[in-house]
Design a protein around this motif. Structure first.
Motif, PDB file in Angstrom:
ATOM      1  N   PRO A   1      64.411  47.556  44.600  1.00 18.70           N
ATOM      2  CA  PRO A   1      64.981  48.910  44.617  1.00 18.70           C
ATOM      3  C   PRO A   1      64.157  49.936  43.842  1.00 18.70           C
ATOM      4  O   PRO A   1      64.130  51.112  44.222  1.00 18.70           O
ATOM      5  CB  PRO A   1      66.370  48.729  44.009  1.00 18.70           C
ATOM      6  N   MET A   2      63.471  49.515  42.791  1.00 18.52           N
ATOM      7  CA  MET A   2      62.685  50.486  42.025  1.00 18.52           C
ATOM      8  C   MET A   2      61.519  51.023  42.844  1.00 18.52           C
ATOM      9  O   MET A   2      61.259  52.231  42.833  1.00 18.52           O
ATOM     10  CB  MET A   2      62.172  49.867  40.720  1.00 18.52           C
ATOM     11  N   TYR A   3      60.833  50.149  43.559  1.00 15.06           N
ATOM     12  CA  TYR A   3      59.710  50.607  44.380  1.00 15.06           C
ATOM     13  C   TYR A   3      60.202  51.493  45.512  1.00 15.06           C
ATOM     14  O   TYR A   3      59.578  52.512  45.837  1.00 15.06           O
ATOM     15  CB  TYR A   3      58.932  49.418  44.942  1.00 15.06           C
ATOM     16  N   LEU A   4      61.309  51.111  46.126  1.00 18.65           N
ATOM     17  CA  LEU A   4      61.882  51.937  47.184  1.00 18.65           C
ATOM     18  C   LEU A   4      62.283  53.304  46.631  1.00 18.65           C
ATOM     19  O   LEU A   4      62.098  54.329  47.300  1.00 18.65           O
ATOM     20  CB  LEU A   4      63.086  51.238  47.810  1.00 18.65           C
ATOM     21  N   ALA A   5      62.811  53.331  45.418  1.00 18.47           N
ATOM     22  CA  ALA A   5      63.228  54.589  44.804  1.00 18.47           C
ATOM     23  C   ALA A   5      62.034  55.497  44.519  1.00 18.47           C
ATOM     24  O   ALA A   5      62.114  56.718  44.705  1.00 18.47           O
ATOM     25  CB  ALA A   5      64.004  54.316  43.517  1.00 18.47           C
TER      26      ALA A   5
ATOM     27  N   VAL B   1      51.073  66.701  52.201  1.00 18.71           N
ATOM     28  CA  VAL B   1      50.165  65.862  51.420  1.00 18.71           C
ATOM     29  C   VAL B   1      50.935  64.763  50.695  1.00 18.71           C
ATOM     30  O   VAL B   1      50.426  63.654  50.503  1.00 18.71           O
ATOM     31  CB  VAL B   1      49.319  66.705  50.438  1.00 18.71           C
ATOM     32  N   LEU B   2      52.178  65.049  50.317  1.00 24.17           N
ATOM     33  CA  LEU B   2      52.974  64.045  49.615  1.00 24.17           C
ATOM     34  C   LEU B   2      53.435  62.924  50.539  1.00 24.17           C
ATOM     35  O   LEU B   2      53.692  61.813  50.071  1.00 24.17           O
ATOM     36  CB  LEU B   2      54.165  64.697  48.909  1.00 24.17           C
ATOM     37  N   LEU B   3      53.526  63.186  51.833  1.00 23.49           N
ATOM     38  CA  LEU B   3      53.854  62.103  52.772  1.00 23.49           C
ATOM     39  C   LEU B   3      52.707  61.096  52.829  1.00 23.49           C
ATOM     40  O   LEU B   3      52.927  59.887  52.827  1.00 23.49           O
ATOM     41  CB  LEU B   3      54.163  62.657  54.161  1.00 23.49           C
ATOM     42  N   GLY B   4      51.477  61.604  52.845  1.00 21.00           N
ATOM     43  CA  GLY B   4      50.317  60.714  52.801  1.00 21.00           C
ATOM     44  C   GLY B   4      50.259  59.937  51.495  1.00 21.00           C
ATOM     45  O   GLY B   4      49.979  58.735  51.482  1.00 21.00           O
TER      46      GLY B   4
ATOM     47  N   VAL C   1      50.415  55.819  50.709  1.00 24.75           N
ATOM     48  CA  VAL C   1      49.466  55.097  49.846  1.00 24.75           C
ATOM     49  C   VAL C   1      50.225  54.319  48.767  1.00 24.75           C
ATOM     50  O   VAL C   1      49.921  53.148  48.493  1.00 24.75           O
ATOM     51  CB  VAL C   1      48.439  56.074  49.223  1.00 24.75           C
ATOM     52  N   VAL C   2      51.220  54.941  48.168  1.00 22.05           N
ATOM     53  CA  VAL C   2      52.028  54.267  47.150  1.00 22.05           C
ATOM     54  C   VAL C   2      52.733  53.066  47.764  1.00 22.05           C
ATOM     55  O   VAL C   2      52.754  51.977  47.182  1.00 22.05           O
ATOM     56  CB  VAL C   2      53.037  55.242  46.492  1.00 22.05           C
TER      57      VAL C   2
END
Length: 169
Positions: free
Chosen positions: A95-99, A115-118, A122-123
């Motif tokens: 859940p932390m990574y999904l958050a 740009v934040l969607l890209g 990457v994240v």
């Protein structure tokens, strides 16, 4: 690890990891400037704000669970003494990574900043790789059969619709 130490470590980790990944870097990329008029794509902007707030709530709740239930931190250098499987971890293993990804995606939508969607993509690839090649093997070594049973029962990325209840062993 004592709870005050775990709490301090978790707070430090929270500021360093999610704080940088979901806060500082998106700010650096966008200066949190709204692109276009706020009225344009209003439903997407509202959805983005909801994702951002939900992501922050999940991060705080999950971080606190590491202290209370796990007696440790989410940081690999100070791991938990117990496997964290309560709360949101009964629905999804990460859940932390999904958050974090939700918070970044939410900012992208709310600010109208593609740009934040890209960056969110990457994240996502980075954390999924980290989970697969480091975290899952480390948890299997540390918690053995308990982690393997949990891993079989709770999905990594797509939350369950029903609460997982650990069977007694």
């Amino acid at each position: 690890m004592r709870r005050p130490t775990a709490a301090a470590g978790s707070a430090l980790f929270f500021a360093i990891a999610p704080g940088v990944v979901a806060g500082l870097i998106p700010w650096w990329l966008t200066r949190w400037r709204v692109r276009g008029q706020l009225a344009h794509w209003a439903p997407a902007r509202v959805a983005g704000l909801i994702m951002l707030v939900a992501g922050a709530i999940v991060l705080i709740q999950a971080s606190a669970r590491f202290v209370a239930e796990g007696r440790g931190t989410p940081a690999p250098v100070a791991p938990t003494e117990r496997l964290v499987i309560g709360g949101l971890y009964r629905y999804v293993r990460n859940p932390m990574y999904l958050a974090v990804v939700a918070a970044i995606t939410g900012q992208a939508l709310a600010l109208g900043q593609p740009v934040l969607l890209g960056y969110a993509a990457v994240v996502w690839v980075t954390v999924a790789s980290f989970v697969r090649w480091y975290e899952e093997p480390a948890l299997a070594r540390q918690f053995g059969a308990q982690y393997r049973a949990y891993r079989r029962s709770v999905p990594a990325w797509l939350p369950r619709t029903r609460l997982w209840k650990q069977s007694r062993q």
